[in-house]
Design a protein around this motif. Structure first.
Motif, PDB file in Angstrom:
ATOM      1  N   LYS A  31       0.835  -1.203   0.000  1.00  0.00           N
ATOM      2  CA  LYS A  31       0.000   0.000   0.000  1.00  0.00           C
ATOM      3  C   LYS A  31       0.869   1.253   0.000  1.00  0.00           C
ATOM      4  O   LYS A  31       0.604   2.204  -0.741  1.00  0.00           O
ATOM      5  CB  LYS A  31      -0.918  -0.020   1.224  1.00  0.00           C
ATOM      6  CG  LYS A  31      -1.882   1.121   1.293  1.00  0.00           C
ATOM      7  CD  LYS A  31      -2.782   0.983   2.509  1.00  0.00           C
ATOM      8  CE  LYS A  31      -3.738   2.139   2.626  1.00  0.00           C
ATOM      9  NZ  LYS A  31      -4.586   2.041   3.817  1.00  0.00           N
ATOM     10  N   GLN A  32       1.926   1.255   0.810  1.00  0.00           N
ATOM     11  CA  GLN A  32       2.830   2.399   0.851  1.00  0.00           C
ATOM     12  C   GLN A  32       3.574   2.570  -0.470  1.00  0.00           C
ATOM     13  O   GLN A  32       3.782   3.691  -0.934  1.00  0.00           O
ATOM     14  CB  GLN A  32       3.827   2.250   1.991  1.00  0.00           C
ATOM     15  CG  GLN A  32       3.206   2.423   3.357  1.00  0.00           C
ATOM     16  CD  GLN A  32       4.222   2.255   4.473  1.00  0.00           C
ATOM     17  OE1 GLN A  32       5.357   1.854   4.248  1.00  0.00           O
ATOM     18  NE2 GLN A  32       3.801   2.546   5.697  1.00  0.00           N
ATOM     19  N   MET A  33       3.954   1.463  -1.090  1.00  0.00           N
ATOM     20  CA  MET A  33       4.651   1.539  -2.376  1.00  0.00           C
ATOM     21  C   MET A  33       3.733   2.127  -3.442  1.00  0.00           C
ATOM     22  O   MET A  33       4.177   2.909  -4.283  1.00  0.00           O
ATOM     23  CB  MET A  33       5.157   0.159  -2.774  1.00  0.00           C
ATOM     24  CG  MET A  33       6.301  -0.318  -1.905  1.00  0.00           C
ATOM     25  SD  MET A  33       6.818  -2.005  -2.235  1.00  0.00           S
ATOM     26  CE  MET A  33       7.465  -1.839  -3.889  1.00  0.00           C
ATOM     27  N   LYS A  34       2.464   1.758  -3.416  1.00  0.00           N
ATOM     28  CA  LYS A  34       1.501   2.297  -4.381  1.00  0.00           C
ATOM     29  C   LYS A  34       1.333   3.798  -4.182  1.00  0.00           C
ATOM     30  O   LYS A  34       1.296   4.555  -5.148  1.00  0.00           O
ATOM     31  CB  LYS A  34       0.160   1.583  -4.223  1.00  0.00           C
ATOM     32  CG  LYS A  34      -0.874   2.020  -5.215  1.00  0.00           C
ATOM     33  CD  LYS A  34      -2.160   1.256  -5.032  1.00  0.00           C
ATOM     34  CE  LYS A  34      -3.221   1.729  -5.999  1.00  0.00           C
ATOM     35  NZ  LYS A  34      -4.508   1.071  -5.765  1.00  0.00           N
ATOM     36  N   MET A  35       1.253   4.213  -2.930  1.00  0.00           N
ATOM     37  CA  MET A  35       1.110   5.645  -2.645  1.00  0.00           C
ATOM     38  C   MET A  35       2.348   6.406  -3.105  1.00  0.00           C
ATOM     39  O   MET A  35       2.242   7.498  -3.671  1.00  0.00           O
ATOM     40  CB  MET A  35       0.855   5.861  -1.155  1.00  0.00           C
ATOM     41  CG  MET A  35      -0.507   5.400  -0.693  1.00  0.00           C
ATOM     42  SD  MET A  35      -0.752   5.473   1.101  1.00  0.00           S
ATOM     43  CE  MET A  35      -0.403   7.179   1.429  1.00  0.00           C
ATOM     44  N   ASN A  36       3.532   5.840  -2.881  1.00  0.00           N
ATOM     45  CA  ASN A  36       4.768   6.487  -3.320  1.00  0.00           C
ATOM     46  C   ASN A  36       4.831   6.581  -4.833  1.00  0.00           C
ATOM     47  O   ASN A  36       5.291   7.583  -5.376  1.00  0.00           O
ATOM     48  CB  ASN A  36       5.988   5.750  -2.779  1.00  0.00           C
ATOM     49  CG  ASN A  36       6.192   5.975  -1.298  1.00  0.00           C
ATOM     50  OD1 ASN A  36       5.660   6.909  -0.730  1.00  0.00           O
ATOM     51  ND2 ASN A  36       6.973   5.105  -0.682  1.00  0.00           N
ATOM     52  N   ALA A  37       4.362   5.566  -5.528  1.00  0.00           N
ATOM     53  CA  ALA A  37       4.352   5.586  -6.985  1.00  0.00           C
ATOM     54  C   ALA A  37       3.425   6.696  -7.492  1.00  0.00           C
ATOM     55  O   ALA A  37       3.756   7.397  -8.459  1.00  0.00           O
ATOM     56  CB  ALA A  37       3.914   4.227  -7.530  1.00  0.00           C
ATOM     57  N   GLN A  38       2.290   6.863  -6.845  1.00  0.00           N
ATOM     58  CA  GLN A  38       1.368   7.926  -7.242  1.00  0.00           C
ATOM     59  C   GLN A  38       1.986   9.304  -7.007  1.00  0.00           C
ATOM     60  O   GLN A  38       1.846  10.208  -7.829  1.00  0.00           O
ATOM     61  CB  GLN A  38       0.057   7.800  -6.476  1.00  0.00           C
ATOM     62  CG  GLN A  38      -0.773   6.609  -6.885  1.00  0.00           C
ATOM     63  CD  GLN A  38      -1.994   6.411  -5.996  1.00  0.00           C
ATOM     64  OE1 GLN A  38      -2.116   7.040  -4.954  1.00  0.00           O
ATOM     65  NE2 GLN A  38      -2.893   5.529  -6.414  1.00  0.00           N
ATOM     66  N   ARG A  39       2.676   9.462  -5.886  1.00  0.00           N
ATOM     67  CA  ARG A  39       3.340  10.739  -5.604  1.00  0.00           C
ATOM     68  C   ARG A  39       4.412  11.030  -6.643  1.00  0.00           C
ATOM     69  O   ARG A  39       4.539  12.167  -7.120  1.00  0.00           O
ATOM     70  CB  ARG A  39       3.963  10.719  -4.218  1.00  0.00           C
ATOM     71  CG  ARG A  39       2.968  10.786  -3.106  1.00  0.00           C
ATOM     72  CD  ARG A  39       3.670  10.820  -1.761  1.00  0.00           C
ATOM     73  NE  ARG A  39       2.738  10.587  -0.683  1.00  0.00           N
ATOM     74  CZ  ARG A  39       3.023  10.019   0.470  1.00  0.00           C
ATOM     75  NH1 ARG A  39       4.255   9.607   0.702  1.00  0.00           N
ATOM     76  NH2 ARG A  39       2.117   9.845   1.397  1.00  0.00           N
ATOM     77  N   LEU A  40       5.193  10.015  -7.000  1.00  0.00           N
ATOM     78  CA  LEU A  40       6.234  10.210  -8.013  1.00  0.00           C
ATOM     79  C   LEU A  40       5.621  10.598  -9.355  1.00  0.00           C
ATOM     80  O   LEU A  40       6.160  11.449 -10.066  1.00  0.00           O
ATOM     81  CB  LEU A  40       7.061   8.927  -8.170  1.00  0.00           C
ATOM     82  CG  LEU A  40       8.086   8.667  -7.081  1.00  0.00           C
ATOM     83  CD1 LEU A  40       8.731   7.307  -7.280  1.00  0.00           C
ATOM     84  CD2 LEU A  40       9.137   9.743  -7.066  1.00  0.00           C
ATOM     85  N   GLU A  44       6.391  13.973 -11.444  1.00  0.00           N
ATOM     86  CA  GLU A  44       6.839  13.946 -12.841  1.00  0.00           C
ATOM     87  C   GLU A  44       5.974  14.835 -13.710  1.00  0.00           C
ATOM     88  O   GLU A  44       6.473  15.552 -14.579  1.00  0.00           O
ATOM     89  CB  GLU A  44       6.844  12.516 -13.363  1.00  0.00           C
ATOM     90  CG  GLU A  44       7.938  11.658 -12.785  1.00  0.00           C
ATOM     91  CD  GLU A  44       7.826  10.202 -13.212  1.00  0.00           C
ATOM     92  OE1 GLU A  44       6.807   9.835 -13.833  1.00  0.00           O
ATOM     93  OE2 GLU A  44       8.762   9.447 -12.914  1.00  0.00           O
ATOM     94  N   VAL A  45       4.658  14.802 -13.490  1.00  0.00           N
ATOM     95  CA  VAL A  45       3.748  15.654 -14.262  1.00  0.00           C
ATOM     96  C   VAL A  45       4.052  17.123 -13.995  1.00  0.00           C
ATOM     97  O   VAL A  45       4.109  17.937 -14.930  1.00  0.00           O
ATOM     98  CB  VAL A  45       2.275  15.312 -13.927  1.00  0.00           C
ATOM     99  CG1 VAL A  45       1.325  16.354 -14.487  1.00  0.00           C
ATOM    100  CG2 VAL A  45       1.926  13.931 -14.445  1.00  0.00           C
ATOM    101  N   GLU A  49       5.342  20.000 -16.692  1.00  0.00           N
ATOM    102  CA  GLU A  49       4.657  21.275 -16.875  1.00  0.00           C
ATOM    103  C   GLU A  49       5.622  22.442 -16.700  1.00  0.00           C
ATOM    104  O   GLU A  49       5.590  23.406 -17.481  1.00  0.00           O
ATOM    105  CB  GLU A  49       3.494  21.402 -15.891  1.00  0.00           C
ATOM    106  CG  GLU A  49       2.345  20.467 -16.172  1.00  0.00           C
ATOM    107  CD  GLU A  49       1.273  20.495 -15.096  1.00  0.00           C
ATOM    108  OE1 GLU A  49       1.439  21.212 -14.085  1.00  0.00           O
ATOM    109  OE2 GLU A  49       0.261  19.792 -15.267  1.00  0.00           O
ATOM    110  N   ILE A  50       6.481  22.366 -15.721  1.00  0.00           N
ATOM    111  CA  ILE A  50       7.461  23.428 -15.492  1.00  0.00           C
ATOM    112  C   ILE A  50       8.425  23.517 -16.680  1.00  0.00           C
ATOM    113  O   ILE A  50       8.736  24.615 -17.158  1.00  0.00           O
ATOM    114  CB  ILE A  50       8.228  23.199 -14.174  1.00  0.00           C
ATOM    115  CG1 ILE A  50       7.289  23.389 -12.986  1.00  0.00           C
ATOM    116  CG2 ILE A  50       9.440  24.112 -14.073  1.00  0.00           C
ATOM    117  CD1 ILE A  50       7.864  22.964 -11.660  1.00  0.00           C
ATOM    118  N   ASN A  51       8.878  22.370 -17.180  1.00  0.00           N
ATOM    119  CA  ASN A  51       9.778  22.356 -18.333  1.00  0.00           C
ATOM    120  C   ASN A  51       9.105  22.959 -19.567  1.00  0.00           C
ATOM    121  O   ASN A  51       9.734  23.699 -20.337  1.00  0.00           O
ATOM    122  CB  ASN A  51      10.270  20.946 -18.634  1.00  0.00           C
ATOM    123  CG  ASN A  51      11.344  20.513 -17.672  1.00  0.00           C
ATOM    124  OD1 ASN A  51      12.036  21.342 -17.090  1.00  0.00           O
ATOM    125  ND2 ASN A  51      11.492  19.200 -17.495  1.00  0.00           N
TER     126      ASN A  51
END
Length: 57
Positions: A31-40, A44-45, A49-51
């Motif tokens: 569950k924590q790994m899934k949450m971390n993947a979503q944060r990453l 990235e998005v 956008e900044i780039n």
């Protein structure tokens, strides 16, 4: 007789600890790994956008 009670308590604590480790590895860690993947993914998005904004200037 005193040591047998002590060792029984130690074994019980170790058994509970092993059960908790399995529970953590099976349920909590994924569950924590899934949450971390979503944060990453969100980061990235935002970086893309900044780039894009910097490239337009």
């Amino acid at each position: 007789m005193g040591f047998s009670l002590f060792f029984q308590l130690v074994n019980s604590v170790l058994f509970i600890g092993i059960i908790y480790i399995f529970f953590y590895l099976i349920f909590i860690l994924p569950k924590q790994m899934k949450m971390n993947a979503q944060r990453l993914e969100q980061i990235e998005v935002q970086i893309r956008e900044i780039n894009e904004k910097l490239d337009r200037q």
